[in-house]
Design a protein around this motif. Structure first.
Motif, PDB file in Angstrom:
ATOM      1  N   LEU A  17       5.415   0.111  21.265  1.00 45.04           N
ATOM      2  CA  LEU A  17       6.660  -0.191  21.970  1.00 45.04           C
ATOM      3  C   LEU A  17       6.530   0.096  23.464  1.00 45.04           C
ATOM      4  O   LEU A  17       7.018  -0.672  24.302  1.00 45.04           O
ATOM      5  N   ALA A  21       6.773  -2.494  26.707  1.00 42.10           N
ATOM      6  CA  ALA A  21       7.671  -2.295  27.849  1.00 42.10           C
ATOM      7  C   ALA A  21       6.892  -2.270  29.158  1.00 42.10           C
ATOM      8  O   ALA A  21       7.309  -2.878  30.156  1.00 42.10           O
ATOM      9  N   PHE A  71      12.318  -3.145  31.853  1.00 44.79           N
ATOM     10  CA  PHE A  71      12.548  -3.129  30.407  1.00 44.79           C
ATOM     11  C   PHE A  71      12.312  -1.718  29.880  1.00 44.79           C
ATOM     12  O   PHE A  71      11.213  -1.180  29.996  1.00 44.79           O
ATOM     13  N   VAL A  73      12.773   0.899  26.505  1.00 47.85           N
ATOM     14  CA  VAL A  73      12.879   0.829  25.046  1.00 47.85           C
ATOM     15  C   VAL A  73      13.024   2.230  24.472  1.00 47.85           C
ATOM     16  O   VAL A  73      12.438   3.188  24.983  1.00 47.85           O
ATOM     17  N   SER A  89      14.719  -0.850  17.437  1.00 47.12           N
ATOM     18  CA  SER A  89      14.574  -0.262  18.770  1.00 47.12           C
ATOM     19  C   SER A  89      15.710  -0.774  19.647  1.00 47.12           C
ATOM     20  O   SER A  89      16.204  -1.889  19.470  1.00 47.12           O
ATOM     21  N   TRP A  90      16.131   0.085  20.544  1.00 47.34           N
ATOM     22  CA  TRP A  90      17.195  -0.228  21.497  1.00 47.34           C
ATOM     23  C   TRP A  90      16.555  -0.531  22.840  1.00 47.34           C
ATOM     24  O   TRP A  90      15.573   0.098  23.221  1.00 47.34           O
ATOM     25  N   THR A  91      17.120  -1.498  23.549  1.00 49.20           N
ATOM     26  CA  THR A  91      16.558  -1.888  24.828  1.00 49.20           C
ATOM     27  C   THR A  91      17.631  -1.905  25.909  1.00 49.20           C
ATOM     28  O   THR A  91      18.815  -2.133  25.641  1.00 49.20           O
ATOM     29  N   HIS A  92      17.175  -1.669  27.112  1.00 51.12           N
ATOM     30  CA  HIS A  92      18.013  -1.812  28.301  1.00 51.12           C
ATOM     31  C   HIS A  92      17.171  -2.584  29.302  1.00 51.12           C
ATOM     32  O   HIS A  92      16.078  -2.140  29.651  1.00 51.12           O
ATOM     33  N   GLU A  93      17.665  -3.727  29.709  1.00 46.90           N
ATOM     34  CA  GLU A  93      16.948  -4.569  30.663  1.00 46.90           C
ATOM     35  C   GLU A  93      17.784  -4.719  31.927  1.00 46.90           C
ATOM     36  O   GLU A  93      18.992  -4.916  31.855  1.00 46.90           O
ATOM     37  N   TYR A 109      16.596  -4.582  18.767  1.00 43.93           N
ATOM     38  CA  TYR A 109      15.591  -5.355  18.041  1.00 43.93           C
ATOM     39  C   TYR A 109      15.476  -4.793  16.631  1.00 43.93           C
ATOM     40  O   TYR A 109      15.288  -3.580  16.458  1.00 43.93           O
TER      41      TYR A 109
END
Length: 133
Positions: A17, A21, A71, A73, A89-93, A109
């Protein structure tokens, strides 16, 4: 689902992961693409893209719209079952478009993993937006 499986496998998936990223930040299609199994499936925004080469092509085209793509994660859950695993998984973009506009996306995701001869890869990733602004 929380976290289960050997600590070695859990650490290897976490590193997968993190490599993913890092590749987004650096816009590195070779490193990013190496995170996927050859027959991987990527589902996002109503599309389903199958196969590593097609996934890399779609990602490269999408990334062309951005001057910067940050990005981040965070694993949310992971269950390892032999040579396969599934998790979230959590994402912040934070995306800066070529015209200078900014877009923030928080998403999740649902992920399937496979442990191939040379390490863990994504076999399927399904993205959905949680918050956008």
């Amino acid at each position: 689902m929380s976290f289960s499986g050997s600590l070695d496998d859990r650490a290897a998936i976490r590193e997968l992961l993190e490599r993913y990223a890092d590749a987004v930040f650096r816009r590195d299609p070779a490193q990013w693409g190496a995170c996927w199994a050859q027959d991987g499936v990527w589902r996002l925004m109503g599309m389903e893209i199958t196969g590593r080469e097609a996934i890399i092509t779609a990602w490269t085209q999408a990334m062309a719209a951005f001057e910067v793509a940050a990005f981040f994660v965070q694993p949310g859950a992971l269950a390892i079952e032999g040579a396969t695993a599934h998790g979230r998984s959590w994402t912040h973009e934070v995306l800066k478009a070529r015209d200078g506009s900014l877009r923030r996306v928080v998403g999740a995701y649902e992920v399937r993993f496979v442990n191939e001869d040379d390490g863990w890869r994504f076999s399927a990733r399904s993205f959905h937006v949680v918050l956008e602004g």
